[in-house]
Design a protein around this motif. Sequence first.
Motif, PDB file in Angstrom:
ATOM      1  N   TYR A   1       8.623  -1.627  -2.807  1.00 21.84           N
ATOM      2  CA  TYR A   1       7.037  -1.934  -2.280  1.00 21.84           C
ATOM      3  C   TYR A   1       6.851  -2.281  -0.842  1.00 21.84           C
ATOM      4  O   TYR A   1       7.612  -2.957  -0.431  1.00 21.84           O
ATOM      5  CB  TYR A   1       6.428  -2.611  -3.183  1.00 21.84           C
TER       6      TYR A   1
ATOM      7  N   ASP B   1       3.413   6.017  -5.181  1.00 25.43           N
ATOM      8  CA  ASP B   1       2.802   6.945  -4.187  1.00 25.43           C
ATOM      9  C   ASP B   1       3.765   8.129  -3.668  1.00 25.43           C
ATOM     10  O   ASP B   1       3.208   9.151  -3.559  1.00 25.43           O
ATOM     11  CB  ASP B   1       2.368   5.737  -2.794  1.00 25.43           C
ATOM     12  N   VAL B   2       4.982   7.792  -3.587  1.00 27.75           N
ATOM     13  CA  VAL B   2       6.039   8.801  -3.190  1.00 27.75           C
ATOM     14  C   VAL B   2       7.238   8.471  -4.086  1.00 27.75           C
ATOM     15  O   VAL B   2       7.537   7.548  -4.206  1.00 27.75           O
ATOM     16  CB  VAL B   2       6.257   8.758  -1.704  1.00 27.75           C
TER      17      VAL B   2
ATOM     18  N   SER C   1       4.084  13.414  -4.144  1.00 29.43           N
ATOM     19  CA  SER C   1       3.460  12.337  -3.590  1.00 29.43           C
ATOM     20  C   SER C   1       2.089  12.404  -4.194  1.00 29.43           C
ATOM     21  O   SER C   1       1.633  13.615  -4.437  1.00 29.43           O
ATOM     22  CB  SER C   1       3.369  12.603  -1.849  1.00 29.43           C
ATOM     23  N   ASN C   2       1.318  11.414  -4.125  1.00 27.64           N
ATOM     24  CA  ASN C   2       0.081  10.997  -4.576  1.00 27.64           C
ATOM     25  C   ASN C   2      -0.784  11.214  -3.198  1.00 27.64           C
ATOM     26  O   ASN C   2      -2.073  11.236  -3.406  1.00 27.64           O
ATOM     27  CB  ASN C   2      -0.173   9.576  -5.149  1.00 27.64           C
ATOM     28  N   ASN C   3      -0.472  11.765  -2.001  1.00 32.96           N
ATOM     29  CA  ASN C   3      -0.965  11.871  -0.876  1.00 32.96           C
ATOM     30  C   ASN C   3      -0.580  13.135  -0.470  1.00 32.96           C
ATOM     31  O   ASN C   3       0.547  13.600  -0.566  1.00 32.96           O
ATOM     32  CB  ASN C   3      -0.990  10.732   0.076  1.00 32.96           C
TER      33      ASN C   3
ATOM     34  N   GLN D   1       4.832   9.270 -11.340  1.00 31.49           N
ATOM     35  CA  GLN D   1       3.413   9.274 -11.150  1.00 31.49           C
ATOM     36  C   GLN D   1       2.945   7.840 -10.794  1.00 31.49           C
ATOM     37  O   GLN D   1       1.739   7.661 -10.419  1.00 31.49           O
ATOM     38  CB  GLN D   1       2.645   9.824 -12.418  1.00 31.49           C
TER      39      GLN D   1
ATOM     40  N   ASN E   1       0.979  -1.202  -0.092  1.00 36.36           N
ATOM     41  CA  ASN E   1       0.105   0.113   0.045  1.00 36.36           C
ATOM     42  C   ASN E   1       0.855   1.243  -0.072  1.00 36.36           C
ATOM     43  O   ASN E   1       0.266   2.452   0.329  1.00 36.36           O
ATOM     44  CB  ASN E   1      -0.910   0.074   1.066  1.00 36.36           C
ATOM     45  N   PHE E   2       2.143   1.111  -0.029  1.00 39.75           N
ATOM     46  CA  PHE E   2       2.923   2.378  -0.146  1.00 39.75           C
ATOM     47  C   PHE E   2       3.993   2.195  -1.233  1.00 39.75           C
ATOM     48  O   PHE E   2       4.987   1.002  -1.060  1.00 39.75           O
ATOM     49  CB  PHE E   2       3.795   2.404   1.144  1.00 39.75           C
ATOM     50  N   ARG E   3       4.004   2.697  -2.294  1.00 41.11           N
ATOM     51  CA  ARG E   3       5.045   2.397  -3.361  1.00 41.11           C
ATOM     52  C   ARG E   3       5.956   3.407  -3.609  1.00 41.11           C
ATOM     53  O   ARG E   3       5.623   4.518  -3.590  1.00 41.11           O
ATOM     54  CB  ARG E   3       4.642   2.130  -4.754  1.00 41.11           C
TER      55      ARG E   3
ATOM     56  N   ASP F   1       4.351  11.556   6.075  1.00 46.07           N
ATOM     57  CA  ASP F   1       2.814  11.101   5.516  1.00 46.07           C
ATOM     58  C   ASP F   1       2.144  10.592   6.922  1.00 46.07           C
ATOM     59  O   ASP F   1       2.603   9.241   7.192  1.00 46.07           O
ATOM     60  CB  ASP F   1       2.822   9.934   4.479  1.00 46.07           C
TER      61      ASP F   1
END
Length: 266
Positions: free
Chosen positions: A256, A65-66, A114-116, A62, A33-35, A150
């Motif tokens: 990953y 995730d980060v 980051s995507n978050n 892209q 859940n974190f790439r 994060d």
Amino acid sequence: MAIIGASVFTISEAQAQVPCDIPDPTPAPADANFRLLSWNIKQIPTNGYPEGREYCQKALAQKFDVAVMQEAFLRTKTLRENAAWSWRPVFKAGTHVPGFFNAAWRSPGLLTRSNNDMERVAAEPFNACSGWFDRKNDCIAKKGYQISRDGDLTIVNVHLDAGPKDASTRAKQLHKLFANMPAEGPAVMAGDFNITTDRVEEYVLLKSLFDQHDFKIVYHNGKDLIAVRGEGIEVVGTGLVDGTLKYSDHAALYAYLKVAPELLKP
């Protein structure tokens, strides 16, 4: 807009067509859940690399995730496009070197996207450097570190001095890094450490400092590495992204991770 195929992707930007023959990264396991991507994208000098490569570098970032990047000196607006959050620190005048170089070159080239939504924690130059117009010009390049967060997960982007004769400088930089980052808690550290396993004394010091601060190196390729610390983080995959050496002199690394959901920002 990025058009992503099964094996390659092409970037369409205005009237420019930039072919990017970076294969899709190895798929992440279902429980990841974190790439994380770490890549020294070597934007200076520009000769010898495809024109418009920043679009390819962004398109790869892209997919994670980060992404933590080093040597992101040019065209950073493009590199930061479409990110939910991004940060490229610029150091204050007087914090590293005097005079002209401070006015003209204040970026350490560190960029985290980051995507978050994330939080800025700290970014500083190392102050210790070795070489102006010799030894890789690292006093001009202003190596440093960048710390983001994060939720409860700390993410550290690092770039140390490059010259083979700069071991004592890298040692000072490592000590400053660990003295200024959170002493405990879940963390991921990645970047260009400019320390290879065959530089035995330096590697022993690096491992010793990582051990003292409970970090475990989970992937080390040449001068680049990824390390993790803390409970609630399980490494479920690591490797290199094929095809990235066409766009930099460093291959892109990935990790990953399976991170406990309560550690990440919702």
